[in-house]
Motif scaffolding. Structure first.
Motif, PDB file in Angstrom:
ATOM      1  N   ILE A   1       0.817  -1.211   0.000  1.00 42.68           N
ATOM      2  CA  ILE A   1       0.000   0.000   0.000  1.00 42.68           C
ATOM      3  C   ILE A   1       0.851   1.261   0.000  1.00 42.68           C
ATOM      4  N   LYS A   2       2.169   1.099   0.089  1.00 46.51           N
ATOM      5  CA  LYS A   2       3.055   2.265   0.104  1.00 46.51           C
ATOM      6  C   LYS A   2       3.774   2.481  -1.232  1.00 46.51           C
ATOM      7  N   ILE A   3       3.813   1.447  -2.072  1.00 45.21           N
ATOM      8  CA  ILE A   3       4.472   1.612  -3.371  1.00 45.21           C
ATOM      9  C   ILE A   3       3.501   2.341  -4.299  1.00 45.21           C
ATOM     10  N   HIS A   4       3.437   3.608  -4.118  1.00 48.43           N
ATOM     11  CA  HIS A   4       2.523   4.496  -4.851  1.00 48.43           C
ATOM     12  C   HIS A   4       3.164   5.878  -4.841  1.00 48.43           C
ATOM     13  N   GLU A   5       2.929   6.647  -5.888  1.00 48.11           N
ATOM     14  CA  GLU A   5       3.617   7.929  -6.029  1.00 48.11           C
ATOM     15  C   GLU A   5       3.363   8.864  -4.850  1.00 48.11           C
ATOM     16  N   THR A   6       2.173   8.793  -4.258  1.00 47.51           N
ATOM     17  CA  THR A   6       1.889   9.704  -3.149  1.00 47.51           C
ATOM     18  C   THR A   6       2.733   9.393  -1.917  1.00 47.51           C
ATOM     19  N   TRP A   7       3.138   8.129  -1.765  1.00 47.29           N
ATOM     20  CA  TRP A   7       4.015   7.780  -0.644  1.00 47.29           C
ATOM     21  C   TRP A   7       5.477   7.986  -1.033  1.00 47.29           C
ATOM     22  N   ILE A   8       5.837   7.551  -2.218  1.00 46.32           N
ATOM     23  CA  ILE A   8       7.231   7.664  -2.659  1.00 46.32           C
ATOM     24  C   ILE A   8       7.676   9.123  -2.697  1.00 46.32           C
ATOM     25  N   LEU A   9       6.790  10.023  -3.124  1.00 42.03           N
ATOM     26  CA  LEU A   9       7.112  11.449  -3.183  1.00 42.03           C
ATOM     27  C   LEU A   9       6.888  12.166  -1.854  1.00 42.03           C
ATOM     28  N   GLY A  10       6.273  11.466  -0.914  1.00 43.01           N
ATOM     29  CA  GLY A  10       6.068  12.058   0.402  1.00 43.01           C
ATOM     30  C   GLY A  10       4.837  12.931   0.531  1.00 43.01           C
ATOM     31  N   THR A  11       3.959  12.957  -0.486  1.00 43.09           N
ATOM     32  CA  THR A  11       2.801  13.849  -0.429  1.00 43.09           C
ATOM     33  C   THR A  11       1.743  13.380   0.559  1.00 43.09           C
ATOM     34  N   TYR A  12       1.845  12.150   1.026  1.00 40.76           N
ATOM     35  CA  TYR A  12       0.962  11.732   2.107  1.00 40.76           C
ATOM     36  C   TYR A  12       1.062  12.703   3.279  1.00 40.76           C
ATOM     37  N   PHE A  13       2.272  13.214   3.515  1.00 38.25           N
ATOM     38  CA  PHE A  13       2.508  14.034   4.689  1.00 38.25           C
ATOM     39  C   PHE A  13       2.731  15.508   4.367  1.00 38.25           C
ATOM     40  N   SER A  14       3.289  15.806   3.192  1.00 38.35           N
ATOM     41  CA  SER A  14       3.551  17.206   2.864  1.00 38.35           C
ATOM     42  C   SER A  14       2.262  17.998   2.698  1.00 38.35           C
ATOM     43  N   THR A  15       1.133  17.313   2.395  1.00 35.91           N
ATOM     44  CA  THR A  15      -0.135  18.013   2.260  1.00 35.91           C
ATOM     45  C   THR A  15      -0.820  18.264   3.597  1.00 35.91           C
ATOM     46  N   LEU A  16      -0.335  17.649   4.655  1.00 35.81           N
ATOM     47  CA  LEU A  16      -0.866  17.937   5.983  1.00 35.81           C
ATOM     48  C   LEU A  16      -0.425  19.326   6.414  1.00 35.81           C
TER      49      LEU A  16
END
Length: 367
Positions: free
Chosen positions: A169-184
């Motif tokens: 569930i982490k091999i996805h561009e939103t995790w690899i680029l860190g946008t999961y957290f940078s958008t918080l």
């Protein structure tokens, strides 16, 4: 020993428990975990019989069990006490389990946890809202402890295997680029945004590869990996709260710190087929969302069958139409409350339909 006791102990491999201190500690953890989970279910209206309260639209049947409402028979306040009675009996059973273990009556202790597991299974089946990752871990640990031979090995293996599965569930561009957290709004706690991809990709590598070194006989290597995951889970509590660390940290500590030197070797006999078969089921469930066409990060299809990740903090709006008339609308900018199409279509049907003739068609629009 009666014939029933002998059969029970043989079928469920109960005699493994008193022979292994790690399993005795794990038994204590399991009893605690049921108390942790049940404390939030006592007054849940979603699993109670009442049909005219505001909470009823929040009922959610599993896709494979659409008739779950027909199995709801308990009641909660202000209309009754039967649901509370069940959970208070479960609390009494937890005390009995502890007493039985203290007295060395392991068939009784095992049977008590089995009843707790069946109770949780019932409530989980009648409400798909009980599908958090910590629930998933706890259910898998309970199945291994209660039903499988080679309990010690497969409990330890499942911890590492869950780390490995979580990379799916982490091999996805939103995790690899860190946008999961940078958008918080606050970013990743205590961590500069510029280094987010380093952190997220390092965690992927750690869970996919380094976790297997928890089994290493090299003390420095094994201890280093253990400290990394222990620290990570404490840190994760800043985002996910207490539940997840309380479910995963005790098994990690028991299996890979307190009793790390006595981990059994990989079993290869016929009895181990059940354990390996269960691991295969976990793998298959994790792949369900990947087998469904489309981006599961957007549709959320299949994510309730395995481990899943809360999404980045993007706003979403979901609108439900019936006969071209807007009947339901939901919006969120909260990372842990997304616009799940299945969930909100079900909520709209619960709120508006009282017979099969009124059940649709509904149309959803997601922004």
């Amino acid at each position: 020993m009666s014939q029933f006791s002998a059969i029970y102990k043989r079928v469920f491999s109960v005699d493994e428990i008193p022979k292994d201190k790690a399993l005795i500690w794990f038994f204590g953890y399991l009893v605690f975990s049921y108390a942790l989970i049940f404390k939030d279910w006592v007054f849940a209206a979603e699993t109670a019989l009442q049909s005219h309260l505001d909470f009823v639209p929040k009922r959610l049947c599993w896709p494979f069990f659409q008739g779950c409402r027909d199995w709801i028979f308990l009641e909660t306040l202000p209309y009754g006490y039967s649901q509370q009675i069940v959970f208070m009996l479960a609390m009494g059973l937890m005390v009995l389990c502890a007493y039985a273990a203290m007295k060395g009556k392991w068939m009784l202790a095992h049977g008590g946890v089995l009843i707790l597991f069946l109770t949780k299974t019932y409530f989980t089946l009648i409400h798909a809202g009980y599908h958090g990752n910590f629930q998933y871990y706890q259910t898998a640990f309970s199945i291994i402890f209660l039903f499988l031979p080679h309990k010690r090995f497969f409990l330890a293996f499942s911890i590492v295997f869950f780390y490995f599965l979580s990379t799916a569930i982490k091999i996805h561009e939103t995790w690899i680029l860190g946008t999961y957290f940078s958008t918080l709004v606050g970013g990743l706690p205590l961590y500069p945004d510029a280094y987010l991809p380093i952190f997220t990709n390092a965690l992927i590598i750690a869970e996919m590869i380094a976790a297997w070194f928890l089994f290493s006989k090299n003390k420095l290597l094994q201890t280093s990996v253990f400290v990394f995951f222990f620290t990570f889970h404490l840190y994760s509590g800043l985002l996910v709260g207490y539940y997840y660390p309380l479910i995963i940290v005790p098994p990690l500590v028991i299996m890979f710190w307190f009793f790390k030197d006595t981990t059994p070797s990989v079993p290869h006999n016929k009895a181990s087929f059940l354990g390996w078969g269960f691991m295969s089921v976990l793998l298959a469930l994790q792949l369900v969302s990947h087998a469904i066409p489309g981006d599961e990060k957007f549709t959320l299809e299949g994510n309730i069958y395995g481990l899943y990740m809360f999404d980045a903090n993007h706003q979403c709006v979901i609108t439900t139409y019936k006969d071209r008339e807007r009947v339901y609308r939901y919006s969120s900018n909260h990372s842990r409350h997304r616009c799940d199409p299945y969930e909100h279509l079900t909520f709209a049907q619960n709120r508006l339909c009282h017979s099969k003739a009124e059940a649709g068609p509904f149309h959803l629009r997601i922004l």
